[in-house]
Design an enzyme around this catalytic site. Structure first.
Site, short mmCIF file in Angstrom:
data_model
loop_
_atom_site.label_atom_id
_atom_site.label_comp_id
_atom_site.label_asym_id
_atom_site.label_seq_id
_atom_site.Cartn_x
_atom_site.Cartn_y
_atom_site.Cartn_z
N GLU A 234 0.92 -1.03 0.22
CA GLU A 234 0.04 -0.01 0.04
C GLU A 234 1.05 1.19 -0.19
OE1 GLU A 234 -3.04 1.14 -0.93
OE2 GLU A 234 -3.65 -0.94 0.22
N CYS A 271 -2.84 8.91 2.43
CA CYS A 271 -2.36 8.76 1.35
C CYS A 271 -3.34 8.96 0.20
CB CYS A 271 -1.99 7.06 1.19
SG CYS A 271 -1.33 6.25 2.36
#
Ligand code: ADP
Length: 497
Positions: A234, A271
């Protein structure tokens, strides 16, 4: 020899909060060994028996919410809502996985071939024995514990290496698990730096779940390639926020509030934070004026916290400097907070940007939003895709069908329409990126395929018509006939729609 330690700094004050050890390779290997030993009896428990610990854990978390938020804030300086969001998220994961994993138990029967009707096939999932989880500093409680929960529920043991900047929340997470009686060595937290993380990747773990920068993600993927350790990555994001032509006044008002929230909440350190905004010409003046006005209203400590590690301030400053040098205008912010000591950076709005600038290409991961005016929706989609990252995107439009068609054309793992960020809080939604944003999906039932390893089981159901199948050796005439007609049989029984 003195053991190497890391000082944990509160970025809001720059005071040292605590010191934690740097775990060596030998300590990592030892922890993974202990995890393997403990895992066997953990896996042997029924799902129902394991779930009891998580009911207690959720209760323990809720009873100690203030303590948890305090610890998160002590090492991140986050606002209360940003810290509390981590607690809400973890509780959401516990509830979702306790219910969904139980309901489906991840096994299903699979259709067999028509000529193999005397076989029964099923797909099952079994835990990875030991999972290594490496996490960054932006969600120091949520990621080390939240990402761990489905693996633990499945029957894995987990070893977490939290960020060197924010290890305290992960240590507290381990402590909470101990308090509710999760057996020793089932959830271990090993503090340390990148070398500790690298040692975990090289250790005898069965699966690696990595969250962090794409630079480190590539190193981790390389190492996993050498040992053929499966991993999910990720990595970074550079969320584009598109305000399309057909947006009406109501949606336009919502869009500017949404842009400011999704760019500056958690100080832009998600993010999925909005980093670049594309607005078509006819809405540009309104959008730029309103975003500037709303951004100027934001208050340090109330609405945003500091940038967590000091090195990140240099990245943010460098992106702003590069943009200015190439002709951008900083219409608000752009500097450290003039009155506060610590890593306080003013929420920053940048206009007159283009795709030669770092601020439109590289992950800034700080309190900035860069606004580019585009001539039409096509150009907005073009620029949204002109980036190495593809984690998340936002589309604002007053026609949902049209917005969905645009969403499908954006190269991203997830898109929100007339909203942003909140998809992360829905555990049933698969989460992950494309391009440099990573590999694999987490969360949701699709993500569950990665929290356990798939095993298929085939059962021969009944001996009919022979005590040996026709194709077993030695071949006879019947077998020869079968092989001759098999392709035709298949075509006869299975019609392609
Ligand atoms: P960020 O700066 O966003 O935290 P990093 O990718 O540098 O991103 O760090 C994420 C996590 O990866 C941290 O826990 C860090 O200690 C760890 N890490 C750094 N280098 C390595 C490496 N070579 N192998 C494994 N983990 C690493």
């Amino acid at each position: 020899m003195n053991k190497e330690v890391i000082s944990v700094i509160n970025p809001a004050t720059q005071a040292t909060v605590s010191k934690v050890p740097v775990c060596s390779k030998a300590e990592v290997d030892n922890a993974v060994d202990k995890a393997h030993k403990a895992q066997k009896s953990w896996e042997a428990l029924s799902f129902k028996e394991r779930i009891k610990y998580f009911e207690k854990l959720r209760k323990e978390i809720l009873q100690n919410q203030d303590e948890i938020i305090n610890v998160i804030q002590s090492e991140t300086g986050k606002t209360f809502p940003d810290a509390a969001t981590e607690v809400i998220s973890v509780c959401g994961f516990i509830a979702y996985y306790a219910k969904r994993l139980k309901e489906r138990n991840l096994s299903s029967s699979r259709q067999t071939q028509v000529i193999l009707a005397n076989k029964k096939a099923m797909s099952t999932h079994q835990p990875w024995p030991v999972v290594g989880i490496i996490t960054p500093w932006n969600l120091p409680f949520d990621l080390p514990l939240g990402e761990t929960i489905p693996y633990l529920m499945m029957g894995s043991a987990v070893v977490v290496k939290p960020s060197e900047y924010t290890p305290l929340s992960a240590i507290l997470a381990q402590n909470l698990c101990e308090r509710v009686g999760i057996p020793d060595n089932i959830f271990q937290v090993l503090t340390g730096n990148g070398e500790t993380g690298a040692a975990l990747v090289k250790s005898n773990v069965d699966y690696i779940s990595f969250t962090g920068s794409d630079k480190t993600g590539r190193i981790v993927a390389n190492q996993c390639g050498k040992t053929l350790t499966p991993c999910s990555l990720e990595l970074g994001g550079k969320t584009p926020f598109l305000i399309l032509e057909n947006v009406n006044k109501k949606h336009l008002e919502r869009a500017v509030h949404c842009a400011v929230w999704s760019a500056f909440t958690n100080t832009g350190q998600y993010c999925k934070s909005t980093e670049r905004l594309y607005v078509v010409e006819k809405h540009a003046d309104y959008v730029i004026d309103e975003i500037k006005k709303l951004t100027l209203e934001l208050q340090a400590k109330e609405d945003y916290g500091p940038i967590i590690p000091s090195f990140q301030i240099d990245i943010v400053l460098n992106h702003i400097k590069d943009a200015k040098a190439k002709g951008a205008q900083v219409i608000t912010g752009g500097t450290m907070h003039p009155e506060l000591k610590g890593h306080w950076f003013l929420p920053t709005v940048v206009t007159d940007v283009n795709h030669d600038m770092l601020i439109m290409q590289k992950e800034t991961f700080g309190p900035t939003i860069a606004i580019q005016i585009v001539k039409d929706d096509e150009e907005a989609v073009h620029y949204a895709n002109d980036c190495q990252y593809g984690l998340n995107a936002v589309v604002f439009s007053s026609n949902i069908d049209y917005a969905i068609s645009v969403a499908k054309r954006i190269e991203a793992g997830s898109v929100t329409i007339n909203d942003a960020l909140i998809n992360y809080m829905i555990p049933s939604i698969p989460y992950g990126g494309v391009k440099s944003s990573g590999w694999g999906r987490r969360h949701g039932m699709d993500g569950n395929l990665e929290i356990a390893r798939q095993k298929t089981i085939l059962i021969h159901r009944f001996p009919f018509p022979f005590n040996k199948d026709l194709w077993w050796l030695p071949h006879n005439k019947k077998a020869a006939l079968l092989f001759k007609h098999l392709p035709k049989l298949n075509r006869f029984f299975v019609k392609i729609p």
